[in-house]
Design a protein around this motif. Structure first.
Motif, PDB file in Angstrom:
ATOM      1  N   VAL A 156      52.705  30.658  21.455  1.00 25.75           N
ATOM      2  CA  VAL A 156      52.111  31.316  22.611  1.00 25.75           C
ATOM      3  C   VAL A 156      51.016  30.406  23.157  1.00 25.75           C
ATOM      4  CG1 VAL A 156      50.831  33.329  23.402  1.00 25.75           C
ATOM      5  CG2 VAL A 156      52.686  33.596  21.759  1.00 25.75           C
ATOM      6  N   LEU A 157      51.111  30.087  24.438  1.00 22.16           N
ATOM      7  CA  LEU A 157      50.143  29.178  25.072  1.00 22.16           C
ATOM      8  C   LEU A 157      48.734  29.746  24.965  1.00 22.16           C
ATOM      9  CD1 LEU A 157      52.222  28.303  28.286  1.00 22.16           C
ATOM     10  CD2 LEU A 157      51.996  26.974  26.166  1.00 22.16           C
ATOM     11  N   ASP A 158      47.779  28.844  24.770  1.00 25.36           N
ATOM     12  CA  ASP A 158      46.360  29.225  24.726  1.00 25.36           C
ATOM     13  C   ASP A 158      46.039  30.271  23.664  1.00 25.36           C
ATOM     14  OD1 ASP A 158      46.309  27.670  27.078  1.00 25.36           O
ATOM     15  OD2 ASP A 158      46.719  29.461  28.288  1.00 25.36           O
ATOM     16  N   SER A 159      46.818  30.359  22.608  1.00 24.80           N
ATOM     17  CA  SER A 159      46.521  31.370  21.593  1.00 24.80           C
ATOM     18  C   SER A 159      45.757  30.765  20.419  1.00 24.80           C
ATOM     19  CB  SER A 159      47.820  32.001  21.064  1.00 24.80           C
ATOM     20  OG  SER A 159      48.554  31.035  20.323  1.00 24.80           O
ATOM     21  N   GLY A 160      45.735  29.436  20.339  1.00 23.22           N
ATOM     22  CA  GLY A 160      45.107  28.786  19.191  1.00 23.22           C
ATOM     23  C   GLY A 160      45.744  29.214  17.874  1.00 23.22           C
ATOM     24  N   MET A 161      47.017  29.501  17.910  1.00 27.51           N
ATOM     25  CA  MET A 161      47.709  30.084  16.754  1.00 27.51           C
ATOM     26  C   MET A 161      49.010  29.315  16.525  1.00 27.51           C
ATOM     27  SD  MET A 161      48.616  34.097  16.561  1.00 27.51           S
ATOM     28  CE  MET A 161      47.045  34.883  16.244  1.00 27.51           C
ATOM     29  N   GLY A 162      49.433  29.220  15.296  1.00 27.59           N
ATOM     30  CA  GLY A 162      50.721  28.585  15.006  1.00 27.59           C
ATOM     31  C   GLY A 162      51.851  29.430  15.551  1.00 27.59           C
ATOM     32  N   SER A 163      53.078  29.218  15.060  1.00 26.35           N
ATOM     33  CA  SER A 163      54.216  29.934  15.612  1.00 26.35           C
ATOM     34  C   SER A 163      54.197  31.411  15.192  1.00 26.35           C
ATOM     35  CB  SER A 163      55.521  29.277  15.146  1.00 26.35           C
ATOM     36  OG  SER A 163      55.608  29.313  13.743  1.00 26.35           O
ATOM     37  N   ILE A 164      54.651  32.281  16.089  1.00 26.34           N
ATOM     38  CA  ILE A 164      54.692  33.718  15.807  1.00 26.34           C
ATOM     39  C   ILE A 164      56.109  34.174  15.460  1.00 26.34           C
ATOM     40  CG2 ILE A 164      52.655  34.269  17.194  1.00 26.34           C
ATOM     41  CD1 ILE A 164      54.607  35.302  19.363  1.00 26.34           C
ATOM     42  N   ARG A 168      51.006  37.822  12.513  1.00 26.61           N
ATOM     43  CA  ARG A 168      50.514  36.925  13.562  1.00 26.61           C
ATOM     44  C   ARG A 168      50.635  37.583  14.927  1.00 26.61           C
ATOM     45  NH1 ARG A 168      51.762  30.935  12.264  1.00 26.61           N
ATOM     46  NH2 ARG A 168      50.521  30.708  10.353  1.00 26.61           N
ATOM     47  N   ILE A 169      51.746  38.297  15.150  1.00 28.29           N
ATOM     48  CA  ILE A 169      51.933  38.986  16.431  1.00 28.29           C
ATOM     49  C   ILE A 169      50.836  40.040  16.606  1.00 28.29           C
ATOM     50  CG2 ILE A 169      53.454  40.591  17.685  1.00 28.29           C
ATOM     51  CD1 ILE A 169      55.845  38.965  16.543  1.00 28.29           C
ATOM     52  N   TYR A 170      50.531  40.748  15.517  1.00 24.39           N
ATOM     53  CA  TYR A 170      49.449  41.740  15.557  1.00 24.39           C
ATOM     54  C   TYR A 170      48.130  41.068  15.931  1.00 24.39           C
ATOM     55  CZ  TYR A 170      46.333  45.493  14.001  1.00 24.39           C
ATOM     56  OH  TYR A 170      45.373  46.471  13.955  1.00 24.39           O
ATOM     57  N   ASP A 171      47.796  39.982  15.216  1.00 27.03           N
ATOM     58  CA  ASP A 171      46.519  39.308  15.462  1.00 27.03           C
ATOM     59  C   ASP A 171      46.429  38.801  16.905  1.00 27.03           C
ATOM     60  OD1 ASP A 171      45.911  39.835  12.839  1.00 27.03           O
ATOM     61  OD2 ASP A 171      46.182  37.788  12.108  1.00 27.03           O
ATOM     62  N   LEU A 172      47.558  38.266  17.395  1.00 25.75           N
ATOM     63  CA  LEU A 172      47.596  37.770  18.772  1.00 25.75           C
ATOM     64  C   LEU A 172      47.391  38.904  19.771  1.00 25.75           C
ATOM     65  CD1 LEU A 172      48.570  35.403  20.814  1.00 25.75           C
ATOM     66  CD2 LEU A 172      50.736  36.634  20.764  1.00 25.75           C
ATOM     67  N   MET A 173      48.111  40.019  19.573  1.00 21.58           N
ATOM     68  CA  MET A 173      48.015  41.136  20.514  1.00 21.58           C
ATOM     69  C   MET A 173      46.618  41.754  20.485  1.00 21.58           C
ATOM     70  SD  MET A 173      51.791  42.909  20.193  1.00 21.58           S
ATOM     71  CE  MET A 173      51.401  44.155  21.441  1.00 21.58           C
ATOM     72  N   GLU A 174      46.017  41.762  19.302  1.00 24.91           N
ATOM     73  CA  GLU A 174      44.662  42.273  19.170  1.00 24.91           C
ATOM     74  C   GLU A 174      43.684  41.347  19.925  1.00 24.91           C
ATOM     75  OE1 GLU A 174      44.185  45.113  17.971  1.00 24.91           O
ATOM     76  OE2 GLU A 174      42.165  45.285  17.131  1.00 24.91           O
ATOM     77  N   ALA A 175      43.810  40.029  19.693  1.00 19.40           N
ATOM     78  CA  ALA A 175      42.903  39.065  20.326  1.00 19.40           C
ATOM     79  C   ALA A 175      43.058  39.094  21.844  1.00 19.40           C
ATOM     80  CB  ALA A 175      43.170  37.664  19.792  1.00 19.40           C
ATOM     81  N   GLN A 176      44.284  39.293  22.327  1.00 16.85           N
ATOM     82  CA  GLN A 176      44.503  39.259  23.773  1.00 16.85           C
ATOM     83  C   GLN A 176      44.554  40.660  24.383  1.00 16.85           C
ATOM     84  OE1 GLN A 176      47.779  36.611  24.748  1.00 16.85           O
ATOM     85  NE2 GLN A 176      46.650  34.835  23.961  1.00 16.85           N
ATOM     86  N   ASN A 177      44.185  41.650  23.567  1.00 15.21           N
ATOM     87  CA  ASN A 177      44.077  43.014  24.074  1.00 15.21           C
ATOM     88  C   ASN A 177      45.378  43.509  24.704  1.00 15.21           C
ATOM     89  OD1 ASN A 177      42.547  45.287  24.319  1.00 15.21           O
ATOM     90  ND2 ASN A 177      41.486  44.653  26.187  1.00 15.21           N
ATOM     91  N   LEU A 178      46.481  43.287  24.006  1.00 19.21           N
ATOM     92  CA  LEU A 178      47.793  43.594  24.580  1.00 19.21           C
ATOM     93  C   LEU A 178      48.362  44.942  24.149  1.00 19.21           C
ATOM     94  CD1 LEU A 178      49.535  40.083  24.301  1.00 19.21           C
ATOM     95  CD2 LEU A 178      48.465  41.127  26.302  1.00 19.21           C
ATOM     96  N   PHE A 179      47.707  45.644  23.212  1.00 20.15           N
ATOM     97  CA  PHE A 179      48.258  46.929  22.779  1.00 20.15           C
ATOM     98  C   PHE A 179      48.056  47.986  23.875  1.00 20.15           C
ATOM     99  CE2 PHE A 179      47.625  45.046  18.509  1.00 20.15           C
ATOM    100  CZ  PHE A 179      48.901  45.242  18.009  1.00 20.15           C
ATOM    101  N   PRO A 180      49.103  48.723  24.217  1.00 22.95           N
ATOM    102  CA  PRO A 180      48.940  49.814  25.196  1.00 22.95           C
ATOM    103  C   PRO A 180      47.899  50.805  24.679  1.00 22.95           C
ATOM    104  CG  PRO A 180      51.269  49.485  24.639  1.00 22.95           C
ATOM    105  CD  PRO A 180      50.479  48.656  23.687  1.00 22.95           C
ATOM    106  N   SER A 181      47.038  51.278  25.556  1.00 24.73           N
ATOM    107  CA  SER A 181      45.931  52.122  25.097  1.00 24.73           C
ATOM    108  C   SER A 181      46.419  53.443  24.514  1.00 24.73           C
ATOM    109  CB  SER A 181      44.956  52.377  26.238  1.00 24.73           C
ATOM    110  OG  SER A 181      45.644  52.999  27.308  1.00 24.73           O
TER     111      SER A 181
END
Lengths: 456, 456
Positions: free
Chosen positions: A308-316, A345-358
């Motif tokens: 994921v671009l700009d995620s600072g994370m390895g592969s998800i 990793r997907i969880y951490d990414l979605m949390e960092a980028q605030n992607l979880f539906p409220s």
């Protein structure tokens, strides 16, 4: 014991985290099912022979091993225990280990159940795996893999299905800046052929695998140290490129690899994939990446890694084709291909980028508040009726002060509180308090059900 | 390695078993949510101190322990390794173990997350646990517990909620010959008081626990051997009875226990429960059982066990109230009560009694059959459209003989096959074959979606 703590590298998941995790798991599971994959599960414990030798030397050291029961030293004691070291003793006292990934247990499953499954077999599996790795950001000792594999078919249609699953999954999760990097182990072999370095294939792939981290300079230095020549490095350089997957780029590489029949075969596989992706509108977000090598030695064809671009994370997510994994278990000749989503990793990414539906962060419910002891029976009866209508609810366990009950209602994110006192019981009417707006109104239980049914 | 096998006492679950298991898990999970329980999960690996000393001596020997990584013999070698025996060595080389149940990890979770949770806290947890027990029919080394607990409330309303969850769950699963056996540890203490055997309470409960298997004769012999007198046995006998839970039977027992304030307290708790069950229409299928003792020493109030008549099987669910489980982890004063469904026993029972609904045994799907290579692109496009409409499907990976494709469709229990050849592509129409009836008809993709949407 007064201060309990978690085993290093492991985590608890509380209610909010569980709701978010379930969103990831159920989104991806629905897609697996939509592509007609069937669920299987394998045990956490495997005999150690099933696991060792499949993940490379490093993998073997990262296996969690289970101490045998009983007097495991008994037979060992007759030898000279004082001279023993741990790595010598280990195989004698730990005959089982914890699952390290889902692919090897799946291959074992297929070999053991060959008469029960229909080939090609499409299975998905969503379970934790364990690795005694050094814990760090984004790396856990217990983590979840969500895998889909197709075994028993060599068609590149299978790879195309898996790429489309990537598209559907990341769309479903709201992750739009993903890039699927793709290469083919046969193309890498072709590159080795071009370099005249067939014998040093694994040295080459090990170095390429680090390209992301150490860049061209680093890769070149490593190769020179390992005996590659400057000329070989010059020949390698044009292959270290990444570009959107297209028929054009494949034609270019075909020309570059013309001396290697294996390399040409690899490009032709990618052409097939390209055709199937074109037919299924899936030829987007995919980069043909000459630097992608994938560590696991069992891969033999296409390999994938999702970043994921700009995620600072390895592969998800990642995956690839393996030609002989069931062969290890006595069932040769079955080619398979699979992908694995890294749920954590997907969880951490979605949390960092605030992607979880409220709307998924709290589960909806109603709290019945008995205002006096004798209201409790009425509350229990009303709660029963709501539950029969699939409206989740609970009764506060005791007629304590209403302030305390309402504080609790807010703390558990109840959507409504239903107040029940003598007046309400006599009138057969409930007092409904909306905990978001604070508004309160009287309502019959039938109307309450009608009002809430579409809400829950 | 040529003949892979499973670790003893563990199982794989194939697609059909998974569909059945998911039916059990999702039925019970829906009910937990309906009663406003929140999901949590804890790690498979716990520090060994978290687990030891909680399940009795036998429990400690049944723990699976994880061998430490690295040179675990290093420090030990300086001592006299030759004199060492396994049980002495174990604590030094295995500092983690696998979860033995879900209750103790839950208590640890509550103690560690006291500031994040609202009391009373209702949580459910559905995870595997591991015990190094001798495998036998219905007993596995890896098995699943589906638990619901309420912690931080002493009200018997909680027990009533849990009994109603039992009712809802067994109704939902179609198990109607269940009996919930119920007793109270305080009542058992009262019985010990009547016998003047307060000091021998645990001897008494250990003997009672075997009543099911060894009968009155056996219990009496064991007690006499352990120092109980004939007179004490005579006093005990009237308490070894089981009857449908009712206010009448409780009144009778209250009289029998009048010498013991603790016993009376136990009966009063059961009276409370009876009242709450009466108010919520839950006073059925419940037997007050004076012989029920429950092995786990952490229980302090009501205890439950669910059996199924004529099943030849032990309990399929159980539970009870514990007053100081979080106290072990430094957080005293929290009373909790919980139940646990044994998912594997429930599965075995439903399989033996043929209770699984027939519609869950296969997941529905459609197979696209390309009749020639050039049909594949059309199939991929059509499959994409079906999936967008949530109709699970797959394309056979290659235009092989139609017989082979249809055999595969039957083998994977596809509901329909869609045949696509040149005629179909030219006419823009699909040939739909119903694999149950064998009927075949031409249909447009739009009409196909309309026809199938309600089916899937």
């Amino acid at each position: 014991m007064n201060k309990p703590c978690l085993a290093k590298g492991t985590r608890d998941f509380g209610p909010e985290e569980m709701n978010k995790r379930k969103f990831i798991f159920s989104t991806i599971e629905k897609i697996f099912k939509n592509y007609a994959f069937e669920a299987i599960e394998t045990p956490a414990l495997e005999n150690i022979e099933t696991l060792t030798g499949k993940y490379g030397d490093e993998g073997d050291t990262l296996l969690f091993r289970i101490l045998d029961s009983g007097d495991y030293l008994k037979t060992w004691k007759e030898k000279n225990l004082l001279d023993a070291n741990s790595s010598e003793l280990t195989p004698h006292i730990a005959s089982r280990g914890l699952r390290y990934d889902l692919t090897v247990p799946f291959a074992r499953f297929v070999a053991m159940n060959r008469h029960r499954i229909s080939i090609p077999f499409r299975r998905y599996q969503m379970q934790p795996v364990w690795r005694a790795d050094r814990p760090q950001k984004g790396r856990y000792r217990e983590f979840w893999q969500l895998d889909a594999d197709i075994i028993g078919s060599e068609s590149l249609m299978n790879e195309a299905d898996l790429m489309n699953i990537f598209h559907n999954a990341f769309n479903g999760l709201g992750i739009d800046k993903y890039q699927i990097h793709i290469n083919n182990r046969k193309v890498l072999e072709g590159v080795a052929d071009v370099l005249g370095a067939k014998e040093s294939f694994s040295t080459l792939t090990v170095a390429l695998d680090k390209f992301d981290k150490i860049g061209w300079e680093g890769v070149q230095n490593e190769l020179l140290q390992k005996g590659f020549s400057n000329q070989q490095c010059d020949l390698l350089k044009p292959f270290l490129q990444s570009a959107p997957l297209s028929f054009e780029i494949l034609a270019k590489w075909k020309a570059m690899l013309q001396v290697s029949p294996t390399g040409i075969k690899g490009i032709e596989e990618l052409e097939d994939l390209c055709n199937y992706l074109f037919a299924s509108d899936g030829l987007h977000h995919i980069h043909f990446d000459g630097t992608l090598a994938r560590g696991l030695s069992y891969y033999t064809g296409c390999i994938f890694e999702v970043k994921v671009l700009d995620s600072g994370m390895g592969s998800i997510a990642a995956g690839g084709r393996y030609d002989n994994l069931t062969g290890i278990f006595g069932m040769p000749g079955l080619s398979g291909v699979g992908i694995s989503f890294g749920a954590d990793r997907i969880y951490d990414l979605m949390e960092a980028q605030n992607l979880f539906p409220s709307e998924i962060t709290a589960s909806k419910k109603i709290l019945f508040c008995p205002l006096e002891e004798k209201s409790i029976a009425f509350c229990l009866q009303a709660a029963k009726i709501l539950r029969e209508n699939a409206i989740p609810c609970l009764v506060y366990p005791g007629a304590v002060k209403i302030k305390k009950q309402l504080d609790f209602a807010n703390a558990i994110y109840a959507k409504y509180a239903v107040l029940v006192g003598e007046n309400e019981i006599n009138a057969g009417i409930l007092s409904l308090k909306n905990l978001e707006s604070g508004a309160q109104k009287s309502i019959s239980i039938d109307d309450l059900i009608k009002e809430l049914k579409h809400d829950f």
